[in-house]
Design a protein around this motif. Structure first.
Motif, PDB file in Angstrom:
ATOM      1  N   LYS A 118     -18.057  31.612   4.445  1.00 27.70           N
ATOM      2  CA  LYS A 118     -18.413  32.735   3.570  1.00 27.70           C
ATOM      3  C   LYS A 118     -17.197  33.567   3.221  1.00 27.70           C
ATOM      4  O   LYS A 118     -17.096  34.110   2.115  1.00 27.70           O
ATOM      5  CB  LYS A 118     -19.472  33.609   4.247  1.00 27.70           C
ATOM      6  CG  LYS A 118     -20.856  32.993   4.314  1.00 27.70           C
ATOM      7  CD  LYS A 118     -21.839  33.961   4.957  1.00 27.70           C
ATOM      8  CE  LYS A 118     -23.220  33.338   5.093  1.00 27.70           C
ATOM      9  NZ  LYS A 118     -24.183  34.248   5.765  1.00 27.70           N
ATOM     10  N   GLU A 119     -16.274  33.688   4.160  1.00 28.39           N
ATOM     11  CA  GLU A 119     -15.074  34.507   3.933  1.00 28.39           C
ATOM     12  C   GLU A 119     -14.047  33.803   3.060  1.00 28.39           C
ATOM     13  O   GLU A 119     -13.051  34.399   2.659  1.00 28.39           O
ATOM     14  CB  GLU A 119     -14.450  34.883   5.282  1.00 28.39           C
ATOM     15  CG  GLU A 119     -15.302  35.806   6.145  1.00 28.39           C
ATOM     16  CD  GLU A 119     -16.491  35.102   6.794  1.00 28.39           C
ATOM     17  OE1 GLU A 119     -17.448  35.792   7.181  1.00 28.39           O
ATOM     18  OE2 GLU A 119     -16.461  33.849   6.930  1.00 28.39           O
ATOM     19  N   ARG A 120     -14.239  32.529   2.817  1.00 22.82           N
ATOM     20  CA  ARG A 120     -13.392  31.712   1.945  1.00 22.82           C
ATOM     21  C   ARG A 120     -11.947  31.605   2.441  1.00 22.82           C
ATOM     22  O   ARG A 120     -11.000  31.603   1.651  1.00 22.82           O
ATOM     23  CB  ARG A 120     -13.426  32.228   0.491  1.00 22.82           C
ATOM     24  CG  ARG A 120     -14.816  32.506  -0.031  1.00 22.82           C
ATOM     25  CD  ARG A 120     -14.866  32.696  -1.528  1.00 22.82           C
ATOM     26  NE  ARG A 120     -14.868  31.421  -2.223  1.00 22.82           N
ATOM     27  CZ  ARG A 120     -15.933  30.630  -2.335  1.00 22.82           C
ATOM     28  NH1 ARG A 120     -17.084  30.987  -1.805  1.00 22.82           N
ATOM     29  NH2 ARG A 120     -15.854  29.481  -2.978  1.00 22.82           N
ATOM     30  N   ASN A 121     -11.810  31.472   3.753  1.00 21.89           N
ATOM     31  CA  ASN A 121     -10.481  31.217   4.310  1.00 21.89           C
ATOM     32  C   ASN A 121     -10.434  29.939   5.147  1.00 21.89           C
ATOM     33  O   ASN A 121      -9.363  29.520   5.570  1.00 21.89           O
ATOM     34  CB  ASN A 121      -9.995  32.402   5.153  1.00 21.89           C
ATOM     35  CG  ASN A 121     -10.834  32.615   6.403  1.00 21.89           C
ATOM     36  OD1 ASN A 121     -12.055  32.788   6.325  1.00 21.89           O
ATOM     37  ND2 ASN A 121     -10.203  32.630   7.570  1.00 21.89           N
ATOM     38  N   VAL A 122     -11.599  29.313   5.387  1.00 22.71           N
ATOM     39  CA  VAL A 122     -11.663  28.045   6.115  1.00 22.71           C
ATOM     40  C   VAL A 122     -12.270  26.991   5.189  1.00 22.71           C
ATOM     41  O   VAL A 122     -13.360  27.185   4.655  1.00 22.71           O
ATOM     42  CB  VAL A 122     -12.508  28.166   7.395  1.00 22.71           C
ATOM     43  CG1 VAL A 122     -12.572  26.820   8.120  1.00 22.71           C
ATOM     44  CG2 VAL A 122     -11.941  29.242   8.322  1.00 22.71           C
ATOM     45  N   TYR A 123     -11.530  25.882   4.995  1.00 23.75           N
ATOM     46  CA  TYR A 123     -11.944  24.845   4.056  1.00 23.75           C
ATOM     47  C   TYR A 123     -12.007  23.495   4.766  1.00 23.75           C
ATOM     48  O   TYR A 123     -11.129  23.162   5.561  1.00 23.75           O
ATOM     49  CB  TYR A 123     -10.945  24.730   2.898  1.00 23.75           C
ATOM     50  CG  TYR A 123     -10.592  26.030   2.239  1.00 23.75           C
ATOM     51  CD1 TYR A 123     -11.362  26.542   1.191  1.00 23.75           C
ATOM     52  CD2 TYR A 123      -9.476  26.763   2.657  1.00 23.75           C
ATOM     53  CE1 TYR A 123     -11.034  27.744   0.586  1.00 23.75           C
ATOM     54  CE2 TYR A 123      -9.151  27.969   2.060  1.00 23.75           C
ATOM     55  CZ  TYR A 123      -9.926  28.458   1.027  1.00 23.75           C
ATOM     56  OH  TYR A 123      -9.600  29.650   0.441  1.00 23.75           O
ATOM     57  N   GLY A 124     -13.038  22.724   4.457  1.00 24.87           N
ATOM     58  CA  GLY A 124     -13.144  21.379   5.005  1.00 24.87           C
ATOM     59  C   GLY A 124     -13.575  20.403   3.938  1.00 24.87           C
ATOM     60  O   GLY A 124     -14.428  20.721   3.106  1.00 24.87           O
ATOM     61  N   MET A 125     -12.991  19.207   3.933  1.00 24.94           N
ATOM     62  CA  MET A 125     -13.381  18.194   2.967  1.00 24.94           C
ATOM     63  C   MET A 125     -13.112  16.810   3.542  1.00 24.94           C
ATOM     64  O   MET A 125     -12.191  16.623   4.342  1.00 24.94           O
ATOM     65  CB  MET A 125     -12.644  18.375   1.642  1.00 24.94           C
ATOM     66  CG  MET A 125     -11.134  18.326   1.725  1.00 24.94           C
ATOM     67  SD  MET A 125     -10.325  18.782   0.161  1.00 24.94           S
ATOM     68  CE  MET A 125     -10.894  17.462  -0.926  1.00 24.94           C
ATOM     69  N   MET A 126     -13.935  15.831   3.157  1.00 21.47           N
ATOM     70  CA  MET A 126     -13.745  14.461   3.625  1.00 21.47           C
ATOM     71  C   MET A 126     -12.672  13.702   2.838  1.00 21.47           C
ATOM     72  O   MET A 126     -11.896  12.955   3.429  1.00 21.47           O
ATOM     73  CB  MET A 126     -15.075  13.694   3.586  1.00 21.47           C
ATOM     74  CG  MET A 126     -16.068  14.120   4.658  1.00 21.47           C
ATOM     75  SD  MET A 126     -15.413  14.187   6.351  1.00 21.47           S
ATOM     76  CE  MET A 126     -14.974  12.472   6.637  1.00 21.47           C
ATOM     77  N   PRO A 127     -12.572  13.818   1.525  1.00 21.83           N
ATOM     78  CA  PRO A 127     -11.510  13.107   0.792  1.00 21.83           C
ATOM     79  C   PRO A 127     -10.117  13.578   1.202  1.00 21.83           C
ATOM     80  O   PRO A 127      -9.938  14.688   1.709  1.00 21.83           O
ATOM     81  CB  PRO A 127     -11.807  13.452  -0.674  1.00 21.83           C
ATOM     82  CG  PRO A 127     -13.265  13.811  -0.690  1.00 21.83           C
ATOM     83  CD  PRO A 127     -13.505  14.505   0.611  1.00 21.83           C
ATOM     84  N   HIS A 128      -9.124  12.718   0.968  1.00 23.98           N
ATOM     85  CA  HIS A 128      -7.736  12.945   1.393  1.00 23.98           C
ATOM     86  C   HIS A 128      -6.835  13.307   0.213  1.00 23.98           C
ATOM     87  O   HIS A 128      -6.192  12.410  -0.371  1.00 23.98           O
ATOM     88  CB  HIS A 128      -7.186  11.679   2.048  1.00 23.98           C
ATOM     89  CG  HIS A 128      -7.729  11.389   3.401  1.00 23.98           C
ATOM     90  ND1 HIS A 128      -7.121  11.821   4.564  1.00 23.98           N
ATOM     91  CD2 HIS A 128      -8.833  10.699   3.787  1.00 23.98           C
ATOM     92  CE1 HIS A 128      -7.812  11.400   5.609  1.00 23.98           C
ATOM     93  NE2 HIS A 128      -8.874  10.724   5.165  1.00 23.98           N
ATOM     94  N   PRO A 129      -6.688  14.572  -0.152  1.00 24.95           N
ATOM     95  CA  PRO A 129      -5.806  14.913  -1.278  1.00 24.95           C
ATOM     96  C   PRO A 129      -4.340  14.623  -0.992  1.00 24.95           C
ATOM     97  O   PRO A 129      -3.558  14.384  -1.919  1.00 24.95           O
ATOM     98  CB  PRO A 129      -6.055  16.415  -1.472  1.00 24.95           C
ATOM     99  CG  PRO A 129      -6.523  16.901  -0.127  1.00 24.95           C
ATOM    100  CD  PRO A 129      -7.331  15.769   0.426  1.00 24.95           C
ATOM    101  N   GLU A 130      -3.960  14.635   0.297  1.00 21.28           N
ATOM    102  CA  GLU A 130      -2.555  14.384   0.648  1.00 21.28           C
ATOM    103  C   GLU A 130      -2.135  12.962   0.322  1.00 21.28           C
ATOM    104  O   GLU A 130      -0.944  12.655   0.252  1.00 21.28           O
ATOM    105  CB  GLU A 130      -2.308  14.699   2.137  1.00 21.28           C
ATOM    106  CG  GLU A 130      -2.788  13.656   3.128  1.00 21.28           C
ATOM    107  CD  GLU A 130      -4.272  13.716   3.437  1.00 21.28           C
ATOM    108  OE1 GLU A 130      -4.713  13.005   4.365  1.00 21.28           O
ATOM    109  OE2 GLU A 130      -5.013  14.473   2.757  1.00 21.28           O
ATOM    110  N   ARG A 131      -3.110  12.069   0.119  1.00 22.80           N
ATOM    111  CA  ARG A 131      -2.808  10.681  -0.233  1.00 22.80           C
ATOM    112  C   ARG A 131      -2.789  10.479  -1.750  1.00 22.80           C
ATOM    113  O   ARG A 131      -2.665   9.344  -2.218  1.00 22.80           O
ATOM    114  CB  ARG A 131      -3.840   9.740   0.387  1.00 22.80           C
ATOM    115  CG  ARG A 131      -3.844   9.736   1.900  1.00 22.80           C
ATOM    116  CD  ARG A 131      -4.844   8.725   2.441  1.00 22.80           C
ATOM    117  NE  ARG A 131      -4.868   8.737   3.895  1.00 22.80           N
ATOM    118  CZ  ARG A 131      -5.647   7.958   4.634  1.00 22.80           C
ATOM    119  NH1 ARG A 131      -6.471   7.098   4.040  1.00 22.80           N
ATOM    120  NH2 ARG A 131      -5.629   8.030   5.956  1.00 22.80           N
TER     121      ARG A 131
END
Length: 223
Positions: free
Chosen positions: A188-201
């Motif tokens: 809710k505070e919009r400072n913690v993000y999680g995602m399954m895809p790998h943007p670093e790749r």
């Protein structure tokens, strides 16, 4: 802005993340070993990254052991003070296990490891742009109860959804059966993000794909 990359036993995407941040995106990077606790060199304007891999061999559940690492106790305190945290793949699983993000990551609906390029879109963007980003996971099916999903929608916490190359969100574009095609969320505070895809790749012209840069630009304003 500094980035700290936490390395657990079994992390295998830490080098990808470090090289992308340091060389591709020209950011300062500090490696953080899971047994250490000191992150006093970071301010709430900086970001701690939990990379992908198989922390502690994914015994028990993905991320279930990593959440007890000394470094994770510091990361939780850091996040609760407003510091930025990003979890990719196994890092997303650790964030959910740690309670920093709601919901859970279950085994893929087809009960098989999936490793391929997929398309994702910013869930709240006015103009849609499908980003081609790789996934590589066996337990990436995001799930939450109806009450949690309602809150995620209400507070615009869903940051990415799986889609096709024309930005259409449908069953065929969902690689793991994630509920509501959810590929990434934030708190809710919009400072913690999680995602399954790998943007670093997907940040190198040598690999023929730089769409991952747009993820880092969206989340942190860097490209």
């Amino acid at each position: 802005m500094k980035f700290g990359v936490v390395i657990f036993p079994g992390s295998n995407c830490d080098r990808d993340m470090i090289e992308t941040l340091k060389i591709g995106l020209k950011q300062e990077v500090i490696e953080l070993w899971h047994k250490h606790k000191d992150i006093s060199m970071f301010t709430t304007d900086d970001c701690i990254v939990l990379p992908g891999g198989f922390s502690f061999g994914d015994y028990l559940r993905c991320g279930a052991i990593a959440k007890f690492s000394p470094m994770m106790q510091s990361v939780i305190e850091f996040a609760n003070k407003g510091g930025k945290v990003l979890g990719i793949c196994n890092g997303f699983q650790i964030l959910c296990e740690s309670g920093l993000l709601p919901g859970i990551l279950l085994r893929n609906s087809q009960q098989q490891f999936v490793c391929k390029n997929v398309f994702i879109k910013e869930a709240a963007a006015d103009a849609c742009q499908a980003l081609k980003i790789p996934v590589a996971h066996g337990e990436g099916r995001y799930f939450a109860d109806d009450e949690t999903l309602e809150e995620l929608e209400m507070h615009r916490q869903i940051i990415y959804r799986y889609c096709d190359e024309k930005c259409t969100v449908n069953h065929e574009s969902n690689p793991n059966g994630a509920i509501h095609n959810i590929a990434g969320i934030c708190n809710k505070e919009r400072n913690v993000y999680g995602m399954m895809p790998h943007p670093e790749r997907a940040c190198s012209s040598a690999l023929g794909n730089e769409d991952g840069r747009k993820v880092f630009a969206h989340l942190f304003g860097i490209n």
